[in-house]
Design a protein around this motif. Sequence first.
Motif: not given
Length: 374
Positions: A97-121
Amino acid sequence: MLAQIKASGLRGRGGAGFPIGIKLEGCRKAESNQKYIVCNADEGDPGSYSDRYLLENQPIAVLVGLIIAGYVTGADRGVMYIRFEYPESIEVIKQAIADLQSAGLTGTGILGSNFNFEFKVIEARGAYICGEETALLASIEGQRPEVRVRPPYPVNYGLFGKPTVVNNVETLANLHFIVKNGGEAFAKIGTQRSSGTKLVSLDSAFRRPGIYEVDMGTPLATVVEELGGGFKRPVKALHIGGPLGGLVPVQKMFDLTVDFESFAQNSFLLGHASIVSVPEEYPMVAYLEHLFAFTAHESCGKCFPCRIGSVRGKELLQKAQTSDYKIDNELFTDLLDTMKKGSLCALGGGIPLPVMNAMAHFGEELSGYFKEKI
Ligand SMILES: Cc1cc2nc3c(=O)[nH]c(=O)nc-3n(C[C@H](O)[C@H](O)[C@H](O)COP(=O)(O)O)c2cc1C
Ligand code: SF4
């Protein structure tokens, strides 16, 4: 994307084989300002470790599955509910999850879109019933893991009362292939009604125990003899698909293929496809007693056919082994029937299946414990 997932025919790998496309569509249609995707990584079936394999070896495939499901349904929260007996899996998933976060593939506005996604374990708490989807949701909410009456189904009323998709690890791990290659490409693998591949867990009775990925429709005998290398010692039955799965007499392996239909048509259940071997010398009556004892121990207690029935089943089988008591056949059949028809979830409702399989295929061995010949 939803059309591709539906075209793939992908069915749930956690036990019931429900098409994921229908679930995603239901959640997408549900109106709400908050939706959730929950990954069921509780993997409670004794002898199952394929989810663990995916969590630790292909964590990104699993996590991307949740992101895809979130994108399709409009959910912006993904929950990884992981068996606490899998501390390594929890570590690997947190790192991924941390790796995806660093690659900008989670969080707010993923890859410049208006799609947001956060994880919880969330670390599960070690009860078998926590793997049942409604008990699992109660557990995430911090409540007692008790099964909830359905309907409403989680896609309409799930986590914290919000629309929620709950899927197994292996189901979600398939989504990236479908999105990348198209639903048709996935549907071409396996059989018409059971598309794709299945991970199978083989236990220590096999010469080559481990996890194998096979196309749906592969003969069970190929899995046992070619992949597993046969048995180290004589085995009389294969308990396939967890404690609620079917008890397959070993010679029946030549009639079965690894897919939902073949197992169902022969009165077994593919389930999560773990294979636990019952040794030749192990008394079937003791195995059945153990199944009832397991259910009694793991029952959430909400409905009486399971809560009381599992204890009664255990007592009857215990008494028949430790005294000259013979079980009344009709009473025993009634007990199984009541559990099957009257239980609220597949724990109490599912345990009669392996017991009935044993009575159908191991009647001669079991008859001595009953009043009448089985
Ligand atoms: C007693 C019980 C235990 C279960 N345990 C699990 C489990 O450990 N993992 C899992 O994926 N599904 C488990 N299930 C099935 C879930 O309720 C649910 O059907 C599944 O997570 C849906 O995902 P799928 O459609 O991808 O299979 C269990 C069901 C019951 C009745
Ligand atoms: S069948 Fe058993 S586990 Fe399921 S709801 Fe009833 S008591 Fe709980």
